[in-house]
Design a protein around this motif. Structure first.
Motif, PDB file in Angstrom:
ATOM      1  N   LEU A   1       0.825  -1.201   0.000  1.00 51.24           N
ATOM      2  CA  LEU A   1       0.000   0.000   0.000  1.00 51.24           C
ATOM      3  C   LEU A   1       0.864   1.257   0.000  1.00 51.24           C
ATOM      4  O   LEU A   1       0.608   2.196  -0.759  1.00 51.24           O
ATOM      5  CB  LEU A   1      -0.936   0.002   1.207  1.00 51.24           C
ATOM      6  CG  LEU A   1      -1.792   1.253   1.386  1.00 51.24           C
ATOM      7  CD1 LEU A   1      -2.728   1.446   0.197  1.00 51.24           C
ATOM      8  CD2 LEU A   1      -2.573   1.169   2.689  1.00 51.24           C
ATOM      9  N   MET A   2       1.894   1.291   0.831  1.00 47.64           N
ATOM     10  CA  MET A   2       2.768   2.464   0.886  1.00 47.64           C
ATOM     11  C   MET A   2       3.524   2.654  -0.423  1.00 47.64           C
ATOM     12  O   MET A   2       3.685   3.786  -0.897  1.00 47.64           O
ATOM     13  CB  MET A   2       3.737   2.356   2.060  1.00 47.64           C
ATOM     14  CG  MET A   2       3.067   2.457   3.424  1.00 47.64           C
ATOM     15  SD  MET A   2       2.002   3.908   3.649  1.00 47.64           S
ATOM     16  CE  MET A   2       3.189   5.227   3.537  1.00 47.64           C
ATOM     17  N   ALA A   3       3.976   1.582  -1.038  1.00 43.25           N
ATOM     18  CA  ALA A   3       4.664   1.695  -2.327  1.00 43.25           C
ATOM     19  C   ALA A   3       3.724   2.279  -3.371  1.00 43.25           C
ATOM     20  O   ALA A   3       4.109   3.155  -4.153  1.00 43.25           O
ATOM     21  CB  ALA A   3       5.186   0.336  -2.768  1.00 43.25           C
ATOM     22  N   LEU A   4       2.491   1.832  -3.362  1.00 45.83           N
ATOM     23  CA  LEU A   4       1.499   2.356  -4.297  1.00 45.83           C
ATOM     24  C   LEU A   4       1.200   3.825  -4.016  1.00 45.83           C
ATOM     25  O   LEU A   4       1.185   4.659  -4.932  1.00 45.83           O
ATOM     26  CB  LEU A   4       0.220   1.524  -4.201  1.00 45.83           C
ATOM     27  CG  LEU A   4      -0.924   1.935  -5.104  1.00 45.83           C
ATOM     28  CD1 LEU A   4      -0.520   1.803  -6.573  1.00 45.83           C
ATOM     29  CD2 LEU A   4      -2.153   1.093  -4.817  1.00 45.83           C
ATOM     30  N   MET A   5       0.972   4.160  -2.751  1.00 45.37           N
ATOM     31  CA  MET A   5       0.662   5.541  -2.385  1.00 45.37           C
ATOM     32  C   MET A   5       1.803   6.494  -2.728  1.00 45.37           C
ATOM     33  O   MET A   5       1.565   7.647  -3.090  1.00 45.37           O
ATOM     34  CB  MET A   5       0.359   5.648  -0.884  1.00 45.37           C
ATOM     35  CG  MET A   5      -0.985   5.098  -0.522  1.00 45.37           C
ATOM     36  SD  MET A   5      -1.478   5.259   1.213  1.00 45.37           S
ATOM     37  CE  MET A   5      -0.277   6.245   1.996  1.00 45.37           C
ATOM     38  N   ASN A   6       3.035   6.033  -2.616  1.00 47.92           N
ATOM     39  CA  ASN A   6       4.183   6.905  -2.859  1.00 47.92           C
ATOM     40  C   ASN A   6       4.480   7.104  -4.336  1.00 47.92           C
ATOM     41  O   ASN A   6       5.359   7.894  -4.678  1.00 47.92           O
ATOM     42  CB  ASN A   6       5.407   6.378  -2.112  1.00 47.92           C
ATOM     43  CG  ASN A   6       5.304   6.634  -0.626  1.00 47.92           C
ATOM     44  OD1 ASN A   6       4.700   7.608  -0.198  1.00 47.92           O
ATOM     45  ND2 ASN A   6       5.881   5.754   0.157  1.00 47.92           N
ATOM     46  N   THR A   7       3.736   6.436  -5.206  1.00 49.60           N
ATOM     47  CA  THR A   7       3.942   6.642  -6.651  1.00 49.60           C
ATOM     48  C   THR A   7       3.019   7.711  -7.213  1.00 49.60           C
ATOM     49  O   THR A   7       3.197   8.123  -8.355  1.00 49.60           O
ATOM     50  CB  THR A   7       3.734   5.331  -7.438  1.00 49.60           C
ATOM     51  OG1 THR A   7       2.387   4.905  -7.277  1.00 49.60           O
ATOM     52  CG2 THR A   7       4.699   4.263  -6.977  1.00 49.60           C
ATOM     53  N   VAL A   8       2.054   8.170  -6.438  1.00 47.83           N
ATOM     54  CA  VAL A   8       1.130   9.194  -6.912  1.00 47.83           C
ATOM     55  C   VAL A   8       1.514  10.551  -6.316  1.00 47.83           C
ATOM     56  O   VAL A   8       2.013  10.621  -5.197  1.00 47.83           O
ATOM     57  CB  VAL A   8      -0.336   8.850  -6.557  1.00 47.83           C
ATOM     58  CG1 VAL A   8      -0.778   7.579  -7.248  1.00 47.83           C
ATOM     59  CG2 VAL A   8      -0.542   8.742  -5.072  1.00 47.83           C
ATOM     60  N   PRO A   9       1.280  11.622  -7.058  1.00 44.35           N
ATOM     61  CA  PRO A   9       1.639  12.951  -6.552  1.00 44.35           C
ATOM     62  C   PRO A   9       0.630  13.510  -5.547  1.00 44.35           C
ATOM     63  O   PRO A   9       0.906  14.508  -4.884  1.00 44.35           O
ATOM     64  CB  PRO A   9       1.676  13.805  -7.816  1.00 44.35           C
ATOM     65  CG  PRO A   9       0.718  13.134  -8.740  1.00 44.35           C
ATOM     66  CD  PRO A   9       0.822  11.659  -8.442  1.00 44.35           C
ATOM     67  N   ASP A  10      -0.528  12.877  -5.426  1.00 48.37           N
ATOM     68  CA  ASP A  10      -1.548  13.347  -4.488  1.00 48.37           C
ATOM     69  C   ASP A  10      -1.085  13.168  -3.050  1.00 48.37           C
ATOM     70  O   ASP A  10      -0.394  12.210  -2.724  1.00 48.37           O
ATOM     71  CB  ASP A  10      -2.856  12.590  -4.694  1.00 48.37           C
ATOM     72  CG  ASP A  10      -3.409  12.754  -6.089  1.00 48.37           C
ATOM     73  OD1 ASP A  10      -3.437  13.898  -6.587  1.00 48.37           O
ATOM     74  OD2 ASP A  10      -3.796  11.736  -6.686  1.00 48.37           O
ATOM     75  N   ARG A  11      -1.504  14.080  -2.182  1.00 44.93           N
ATOM     76  CA  ARG A  11      -1.169  13.984  -0.761  1.00 44.93           C
ATOM     77  C   ARG A  11      -2.198  13.101  -0.069  1.00 44.93           C
ATOM     78  O   ARG A  11      -3.382  13.417  -0.052  1.00 44.93           O
ATOM     79  CB  ARG A  11      -1.148  15.374  -0.138  1.00 44.93           C
ATOM     80  CG  ARG A  11       0.024  16.190  -0.641  1.00 44.93           C
ATOM     81  CD  ARG A  11      -0.046  17.588  -0.107  1.00 44.93           C
ATOM     82  NE  ARG A  11      -0.127  18.458  -1.289  1.00 44.93           N
ATOM     83  CZ  ARG A  11      -0.557  19.693  -1.288  1.00 44.93           C
ATOM     84  NH1 ARG A  11      -0.959  20.257  -0.186  1.00 44.93           N
ATOM     85  NH2 ARG A  11      -0.587  20.377  -2.380  1.00 44.93           N
ATOM     86  N   ILE A  12      -1.735  11.988   0.472  1.00 45.53           N
ATOM     87  CA  ILE A  12      -2.628  11.008   1.090  1.00 45.53           C
ATOM     88  C   ILE A  12      -2.214  10.797   2.545  1.00 45.53           C
ATOM     89  O   ILE A  12      -1.033  10.696   2.847  1.00 45.53           O
ATOM     90  CB  ILE A  12      -2.556   9.664   0.348  1.00 45.53           C
ATOM     91  CG1 ILE A  12      -2.906   9.856  -1.130  1.00 45.53           C
ATOM     92  CG2 ILE A  12      -3.489   8.639   0.992  1.00 45.53           C
ATOM     93  CD1 ILE A  12      -2.634   8.627  -1.979  1.00 45.53           C
ATOM     94  N   TYR A  13      -3.212  10.740   3.419  1.00 45.28           N
ATOM     95  CA  TYR A  13      -2.934  10.447   4.831  1.00 45.28           C
ATOM     96  C   TYR A  13      -4.116   9.685   5.410  1.00 45.28           C
ATOM     97  O   TYR A  13      -5.215   9.698   4.867  1.00 45.28           O
ATOM     98  CB  TYR A  13      -2.680  11.723   5.631  1.00 45.28           C
ATOM     99  CG  TYR A  13      -3.818  12.708   5.578  1.00 45.28           C
ATOM    100  CD1 TYR A  13      -4.886  12.609   6.467  1.00 45.28           C
ATOM    101  CD2 TYR A  13      -3.835  13.731   4.641  1.00 45.28           C
ATOM    102  CE1 TYR A  13      -5.937  13.499   6.415  1.00 45.28           C
ATOM    103  CE2 TYR A  13      -4.880  14.628   4.582  1.00 45.28           C
ATOM    104  CZ  TYR A  13      -5.930  14.513   5.463  1.00 45.28           C
ATOM    105  OH  TYR A  13      -6.976  15.391   5.408  1.00 45.28           O
ATOM    106  N   PHE A  14      -3.867   9.025   6.530  1.00 44.58           N
ATOM    107  CA  PHE A  14      -4.896   8.314   7.271  1.00 44.58           C
ATOM    108  C   PHE A  14      -4.857   8.800   8.714  1.00 44.58           C
ATOM    109  O   PHE A  14      -3.774   9.012   9.265  1.00 44.58           O
ATOM    110  CB  PHE A  14      -4.653   6.794   7.247  1.00 44.58           C
ATOM    111  CG  PHE A  14      -4.719   6.205   5.871  1.00 44.58           C
ATOM    112  CD1 PHE A  14      -5.938   5.923   5.281  1.00 44.58           C
ATOM    113  CD2 PHE A  14      -3.557   5.944   5.167  1.00 44.58           C
ATOM    114  CE1 PHE A  14      -6.007   5.373   4.010  1.00 44.58           C
ATOM    115  CE2 PHE A  14      -3.607   5.396   3.901  1.00 44.58           C
ATOM    116  CZ  PHE A  14      -4.836   5.110   3.319  1.00 44.58           C
ATOM    117  N   LYS A  15      -6.058   8.968   9.300  1.00 43.44           N
ATOM    118  CA  LYS A  15      -6.176   9.382  10.697  1.00 43.44           C
ATOM    119  C   LYS A  15      -7.044   8.386  11.448  1.00 43.44           C
ATOM    120  O   LYS A  15      -7.889   7.713  10.858  1.00 43.44           O
ATOM    121  CB  LYS A  15      -6.843  10.755  10.803  1.00 43.44           C
ATOM    122  CG  LYS A  15      -6.039  11.902  10.271  1.00 43.44           C
ATOM    123  CD  LYS A  15      -6.830  13.176  10.496  1.00 43.44           C
ATOM    124  CE  LYS A  15      -6.130  14.374   9.955  1.00 43.44           C
ATOM    125  NZ  LYS A  15      -6.946  15.598  10.159  1.00 43.44           N
TER     126      LYS A  15
END
Length: 65
Positions: free
Chosen positions: A9-23
């Motif tokens: 999941l982190m590898a996938l999230m780090n390939t997109v330029p969008d800012r993503i976070y979870f709370k």
């Protein structure tokens, strides 16, 4: 979530330029991608874990968030 699933999941999230976070339900950051960490001028997204919007933003923005 297994460690392998989290890494994927982190590898996938780090390939997109969008800012993503979870709370969590209390508004504490659990995870973020590299784009969000860079936006906050953090060396590592792990520095954000456990913090809230009030720890990183001005009060007006933190209240709205």
């Amino acid at each position: 979530m297994s460690d392998i699933d989290h890494q994927f999941l982190m590898a996938l999230m780090n390939t997109v330029p969008d800012r993503i976070y979870f709370k969590d339900r209390q508004g504490r950051f659990l995870s973020c991608n590299q784009a969000f960490a860079e936006f906050l001028h953090l060396e590592d997204g792990n520095q954000l874990i456990g913090k809230t919007d009030f720890d990183i933003f001005l009060p007006d923005h933190a209240i709205a968030a």
